[in-house]
Design an enzyme around this catalytic site. Sequence first.
Site, mmCIF file in Angstrom:
data_model
loop_
_atom_site.group_PDB
_atom_site.id
_atom_site.type_symbol
_atom_site.label_atom_id
_atom_site.label_comp_id
_atom_site.label_asym_id
_atom_site.label_seq_id
_atom_site.Cartn_x
_atom_site.Cartn_y
_atom_site.Cartn_z
ATOM 1 C CD GLU A 175 0.189 -1.193 3.094
ATOM 2 O OE1 GLU A 175 0.740 -2.206 2.414
ATOM 3 O OE2 GLU A 175 0.241 -1.402 4.346
ATOM 4 C CB CYS A 280 15.515 -8.776 0.529
ATOM 5 S SG CYS A 280 15.555 -9.419 -1.320
HETATM 6 P P1 NAD Z 1 6.087 -6.217 5.311
HETATM 7 O O1 NAD Z 1 6.012 -7.476 5.639
HETATM 8 O O2 NAD Z 1 5.635 -5.029 6.149
HETATM 9 O O3 NAD Z 1 4.832 -6.306 4.100
HETATM 10 C C1 NAD Z 1 4.822 -6.953 2.969
HETATM 11 C C2 NAD Z 1 3.453 -7.105 2.487
HETATM 12 O O4 NAD Z 1 2.509 -7.734 3.678
HETATM 13 C C3 NAD Z 1 2.424 -5.663 2.125
HETATM 14 O O5 NAD Z 1 1.597 -6.161 0.945
HETATM 15 C C4 NAD Z 1 1.667 -5.389 3.408
HETATM 16 O O6 NAD Z 1 0.562 -4.758 2.886
HETATM 17 C C5 NAD Z 1 1.432 -6.802 3.755
HETATM 18 N N1 NAD Z 1 1.114 -6.690 5.336
HETATM 19 C C6 NAD Z 1 1.881 -5.861 6.181
HETATM 20 N N2 NAD Z 1 1.571 -6.204 7.576
HETATM 21 C C7 NAD Z 1 0.693 -7.132 7.429
HETATM 22 C C8 NAD Z 1 0.023 -8.053 8.457
HETATM 23 N N3 NAD Z 1 -0.014 -7.686 9.795
HETATM 24 N N4 NAD Z 1 -0.881 -9.026 8.147
HETATM 25 C C9 NAD Z 1 -0.822 -9.072 6.674
HETATM 26 N N5 NAD Z 1 -0.455 -8.610 5.576
HETATM 27 C C10 NAD Z 1 0.496 -7.680 5.933
HETATM 28 O O7 NAD Z 1 7.209 -5.728 4.354
HETATM 29 P P2 NAD Z 1 7.814 -4.401 3.633
HETATM 30 O O8 NAD Z 1 8.118 -3.424 4.852
HETATM 31 O O9 NAD Z 1 6.758 -3.970 2.618
HETATM 32 O O10 NAD Z 1 8.961 -5.036 2.607
HETATM 33 C C11 NAD Z 1 10.283 -5.023 3.145
HETATM 34 C C12 NAD Z 1 10.552 -6.488 3.824
HETATM 35 O O11 NAD Z 1 10.385 -7.398 2.741
HETATM 36 C C13 NAD Z 1 11.792 -6.525 4.377
HETATM 37 O O12 NAD Z 1 12.019 -7.395 5.413
HETATM 38 C C14 NAD Z 1 12.760 -7.230 3.247
HETATM 39 O O13 NAD Z 1 13.986 -7.975 3.739
HETATM 40 C C15 NAD Z 1 11.620 -8.253 2.735
HETATM 41 N N6 NAD Z 1 11.963 -8.645 1.311
HETATM 42 C C16 NAD Z 1 12.084 -9.930 1.013
HETATM 43 C C17 NAD Z 1 12.532 -10.474 -0.074
HETATM 44 C C18 NAD Z 1 12.992 -11.776 -0.282
HETATM 45 O O14 NAD Z 1 12.929 -12.281 -1.341
HETATM 46 N N7 NAD Z 1 13.265 -12.766 0.680
HETATM 47 C C19 NAD Z 1 12.267 -9.537 -0.995
HETATM 48 C C20 NAD Z 1 11.863 -8.172 -1.071
HETATM 49 C C21 NAD Z 1 11.928 -7.798 0.340
#
Ligand code: NAD
Length: 495
Positions: A175, A280
């Site tokens: 979002e 990541c």
């Molecule tokens: P996030 O976990 O906050 O959010 C990811 C998704 O989950 C979003 O679409 C968000 O709306 C949703 N979300 C958030 N909180 C939620 C909840 N409580 N319940 C259900 N859905 C929820 O991650 P972010 O801050 O958007 O992205 C950064 C993170 O992603 C970092 O930890 C990074 O390392 C990780 N990442 C990992 C990879 C990989 O390939 N391993 C790649 C890119 C990013």
Amino acid sequence: MGVIPHVIAGAEVTDDVRTGPVFNPATGERIAEVGFADEARVAEAVAAAKAALPGWRGTGLVKRADVFFRLRQLLLERSGELAAIVTREHGKVLADAAGEVSRGLENVEFAAGLVHLLKGEYAEQVSRGVDVHSVKQPVGVVACITPFNFPIMVPLWMTASAIACGNTVVLKPSEKDPSASLFLARLFAEAGLPDGVLNVVHGDKVAVDALLDHPDVKAVSFVGSTPIAKAIYTRASANGKRVQALGGAKNHMVVMPDADLDAAADAAVSASYGAAGERCMAISVLVCVGDATADALIGKITERIARLKIGDGTDPASEMGPLITAEHRAKVAGYVTGAAAEGAKVVVDGTSQAFDGDGFFIGVSLVDGVRPGMKVYDEEIFGPVLSVVRVASYDEAVALINANRFANGTAIFTRDGGTARAFEAEAEVGMVGVNVPIPVPVGAFSFGGWRDSLFGDSHIYGPESIHFYTRSKVVTSRWPDPSESQVNLGFPSNH
Ligand code: NAD
């Protein structure tokens, strides 16, 4: 102010009760609102995907592949426009955003080979008059839930393969920077994808939980932080769905005393501060073997830091943009100030750097004397903070990496082939680089970490994605000579 719409069955919808703000992180300006889907809206999107399924899975493979060839062309033609959308909502510099588009393009190119990828196997005459073949069939409606840090590449990691395999998709992007997914849905439509095959719903936990609980969603691909990845994996698999949930990281780069230290310093600076550390696969821990290596590298990195240009991502002179939100900037700064309190030495303190305007900028930090047990080491920071851990030997470096709860990527810098080869075998991490700091596999291989960096069995994109997004079926056929037919109550045996 415009409201960024959902895309359901080809229609763009914006009449939500709840919305959220979208910022330009370089200016701090609120530039749009995004609709937050409730359960009913998610149900509409899933219903649209379910309705589109028979038509799409019944579409000839060559015709399906055509969509990806056209999409590739559109992405190439409009990559500048797409990069600008990414920079505006994410903050990364334009060159980095364009790089993200080109890495996502690899997944489209892979998907365009779907005729080859979906081939099954055949064994003739496994028994007299009996042949066996296997087929790969789509799983059904797939939910794709993506993070803020790669707003175009990660949606492409998932949607390209899922759609190529004959599934239909509901994509729930972050979002915080939702416009790239909307742009992608429009490009897919222009490339000839039928309405309903790719639906986009925006929102927060409400929308995600509705997807995880919906009985018509058969598989879930998630990329995000570790706590959410774990929760998604637990909830969706308890609901009987196939799940892959990729989480956070703490990527270590080992520098051996024999390495080219200038090349290692260039790599460390690029890999830890690029995209403001919001990758990541960013390097966040520099493991220096020997104090002489550490002292020399810290000197070289400090020199390079002094020359870095931090600023608005649309300025071609900028090498690093802002962080995603003001809250995230405060969190990242807290790790740096906390590190000093925990006994580490802050060599370069980016938190004290001043910037004009209201953007979410922070300077880069370099912290020496970091050890496991300190918060700056134990937790994923996701900002431009590089920790230096000093170790006495190669064995100590490997033990450190293997004891970490994250295991996404790692790298070694050395001129010694034997050491590199041993590292490849001994590092218990999903992706390993040898003199390559960010070893993100090309589209023909799959991406994924181990331990708390991935929950589930399948890595993402590439060959493992074909496995994840299909169910295999094995068909055993007998076309016997009618003259040999007879009743036989014995168990079928092939001997
Ligand atoms: P996030 O976990 O906050 O959010 C990811 C998704 O989950 C979003 O679409 C968000 O709306 C949703 N979300 C958030 N909180 C939620 C909840 N409580 N319940 C259900 N859905 C929820 O991650 P972010 O801050 O958007 O992205 C950064 C993170 O992603 C970092 O930890 C990074 O390392 C990780 N990442 C990992 C990879 C990989 O390939 N391993 C790649 C890119 C990013």
